[in-house]
Design a protein around this motif. Sequence first.
Motif, PDB file in Angstrom:
ATOM      1  N   LEU A  30      -8.367   1.288  -2.304  1.00  0.00           N
ATOM      2  CA  LEU A  30      -7.406   2.284  -2.256  1.00  0.00           C
ATOM      3  C   LEU A  30      -7.729   3.375  -1.907  1.00  0.00           C
ATOM      4  O   LEU A  30      -8.760   4.062  -2.348  1.00  0.00           O
ATOM      5  N   VAL A  31      -7.055   4.062  -0.795  1.00  0.00           N
ATOM      6  CA  VAL A  31      -7.215   5.511  -0.381  1.00  0.00           C
ATOM      7  C   VAL A  31      -5.893   6.471  -0.447  1.00  0.00           C
ATOM      8  O   VAL A  31      -5.057   5.952  -0.507  1.00  0.00           O
ATOM      9  N   THR A  32      -6.261   7.714  -0.545  1.00  0.00           N
ATOM     10  CA  THR A  32      -5.175   8.703  -0.577  1.00  0.00           C
ATOM     11  C   THR A  32      -5.103   9.171   1.025  1.00  0.00           C
ATOM     12  O   THR A  32      -5.999   9.169   1.600  1.00  0.00           O
ATOM     13  N   GLY A  33      -3.860   9.798   1.288  1.00  0.00           N
ATOM     14  CA  GLY A  33      -3.713  10.450   2.628  1.00  0.00           C
ATOM     15  C   GLY A  33      -4.872  11.482   3.022  1.00  0.00           C
ATOM     16  O   GLY A  33      -5.174  12.396   2.192  1.00  0.00           O
ATOM     17  N   GLY A  34      -5.625  11.439   4.263  1.00  0.00           N
ATOM     18  CA  GLY A  34      -6.431  12.502   4.471  1.00  0.00           C
ATOM     19  C   GLY A  34      -7.907  11.956   4.519  1.00  0.00           C
ATOM     20  O   GLY A  34      -8.791  12.547   4.792  1.00  0.00           O
ATOM     21  N   SER A  35      -8.059  10.738   3.499  1.00  0.00           N
ATOM     22  CA  SER A  35      -9.276  10.024   3.439  1.00  0.00           C
ATOM     23  C   SER A  35      -9.956   9.699   4.817  1.00  0.00           C
ATOM     24  O   SER A  35      -9.413   9.133   5.578  1.00  0.00           O
ATOM     25  N   LEU A  59     -11.561   8.243  12.299  1.00  0.00           N
ATOM     26  CA  LEU A  59     -10.501   7.662  11.678  1.00  0.00           C
ATOM     27  C   LEU A  59     -10.042   8.234  10.428  1.00  0.00           C
ATOM     28  O   LEU A  59     -10.820   7.993   9.494  1.00  0.00           O
ATOM     29  N   PHE A  60      -8.827   8.410  10.098  1.00  0.00           N
ATOM     30  CA  PHE A  60      -8.477   8.912   8.561  1.00  0.00           C
ATOM     31  C   PHE A  60      -7.097   8.330   8.191  1.00  0.00           C
ATOM     32  O   PHE A  60      -6.422   7.913   9.291  1.00  0.00           O
ATOM     33  N   ALA A  61      -6.977   8.343   7.060  1.00  0.00           N
ATOM     34  CA  ALA A  61      -5.692   7.879   6.406  1.00  0.00           C
ATOM     35  C   ALA A  61      -4.516   8.641   6.450  1.00  0.00           C
ATOM     36  O   ALA A  61      -4.808  10.025   6.251  1.00  0.00           O
ATOM     37  N   LEU A  62      -3.550   8.449   6.977  1.00  0.00           N
ATOM     38  CA  LEU A  62      -2.052   9.197   6.940  1.00  0.00           C
ATOM     39  C   LEU A  62      -1.585   9.273   5.745  1.00  0.00           C
ATOM     40  O   LEU A  62      -0.638  10.151   5.323  1.00  0.00           O
ATOM     41  N   THR A  63      -1.639   7.919   5.186  1.00  0.00           N
ATOM     42  CA  THR A  63      -0.976   7.770   3.712  1.00  0.00           C
ATOM     43  C   THR A  63      -1.663   7.225   2.922  1.00  0.00           C
ATOM     44  O   THR A  63      -2.665   6.546   3.151  1.00  0.00           O
ATOM     45  N   ASP A  64      -1.363   7.141   1.615  1.00  0.00           N
ATOM     46  CA  ASP A  64      -1.788   6.530   0.451  1.00  0.00           C
ATOM     47  C   ASP A  64      -1.671   5.061   0.670  1.00  0.00           C
ATOM     48  O   ASP A  64      -0.646   4.448   1.061  1.00  0.00           O
ATOM     49  N   GLY A  65      -2.703   4.283   0.260  1.00  0.00           N
ATOM     50  CA  GLY A  65      -2.775   2.649   0.465  1.00  0.00           C
ATOM     51  C   GLY A  65      -3.927   2.007   0.639  1.00  0.00           C
ATOM     52  O   GLY A  65      -4.918   2.494   0.061  1.00  0.00           O
ATOM     53  N   HIS A  66      -3.966   0.939   0.784  1.00  0.00           N
ATOM     54  CA  HIS A  66      -5.181  -0.118   0.708  1.00  0.00           C
ATOM     55  C   HIS A  66      -5.520  -0.334   2.375  1.00  0.00           C
ATOM     56  O   HIS A  66      -4.628  -0.161   3.149  1.00  0.00           O
ATOM     57  N   VAL A  67      -6.833  -0.061   2.477  1.00  0.00           N
ATOM     58  CA  VAL A  67      -7.516  -0.384   3.741  1.00  0.00           C
ATOM     59  C   VAL A  67      -7.451  -1.714   4.263  1.00  0.00           C
ATOM     60  O   VAL A  67      -7.623  -2.762   3.423  1.00  0.00           O
ATOM     61  N   LEU A  68      -7.076  -1.876   5.481  1.00  0.00           N
ATOM     62  CA  LEU A  68      -7.086  -3.400   6.033  1.00  0.00           C
ATOM     63  C   LEU A  68      -7.625  -3.509   7.536  1.00  0.00           C
ATOM     64  O   LEU A  68      -7.262  -2.512   8.371  1.00  0.00           O
ATOM     65  N   VAL A  82      -2.161  -0.220   4.435  1.00  0.00           N
ATOM     66  CA  VAL A  82      -0.865  -0.749   3.786  1.00  0.00           C
ATOM     67  C   VAL A  82      -0.562  -0.007   2.809  1.00  0.00           C
ATOM     68  O   VAL A  82      -1.092   0.216   1.741  1.00  0.00           O
ATOM     69  N   PRO A  83       0.551   0.627   2.861  1.00  0.00           N
ATOM     70  CA  PRO A  83       1.029   1.386   1.696  1.00  0.00           C
ATOM     71  C   PRO A  83       1.200   0.834   0.366  1.00  0.00           C
ATOM     72  O   PRO A  83       1.801  -0.335   0.239  1.00  0.00           O
ATOM     73  N   VAL A  84       1.221   1.763  -0.484  1.00  0.00           N
ATOM     74  CA  VAL A  84       1.293   0.920  -1.844  1.00  0.00           C
ATOM     75  C   VAL A  84       2.715   1.243  -2.205  1.00  0.00           C
ATOM     76  O   VAL A  84       3.542   2.052  -2.098  1.00  0.00           O
ATOM     77  N   ARG A  85       3.374   0.060  -2.752  1.00  0.00           N
ATOM     78  CA  ARG A  85       4.788  -0.036  -3.262  1.00  0.00           C
ATOM     79  C   ARG A  85       5.166   0.541  -4.415  1.00  0.00           C
ATOM     80  O   ARG A  85       4.345   0.546  -5.378  1.00  0.00           O
TER      81      ARG A  85
END
Length: 85
Positions: A30-35, A59-68, A82-85
């Motif tokens: 689980l990551v936060t945006g910007g990670s 490469l960095f996350a744009l939204t919170d979610g799980h890495v795939l 994959v965004p968290v619901r």
Amino acid sequence: MAHKKAGGSSRNGRDSQSQRLGVKRFGGQLVTGGSILVRQRGTPIKPGKNVGRGKDDTLFALTDGHVLFQDRGRLGRFVSIVPVR
């Protein structure tokens, strides 16, 4: 006879800082945006959905979610969030 031998000077005593490249967040985490997900030279791993690419190919996350991570054959390896619901 207490004397020091001539101290030779080392000419190759320098080294560069290590670059600390590689995958920083792994599949399912689980990551936060910007990670930061991956630090790399070139693009062996390409950005997928909700992933941005920096000018140094980081490469960095744009939204919170799980890495795939996905291997899409000849298209290459991709990392998505994959965004968290």
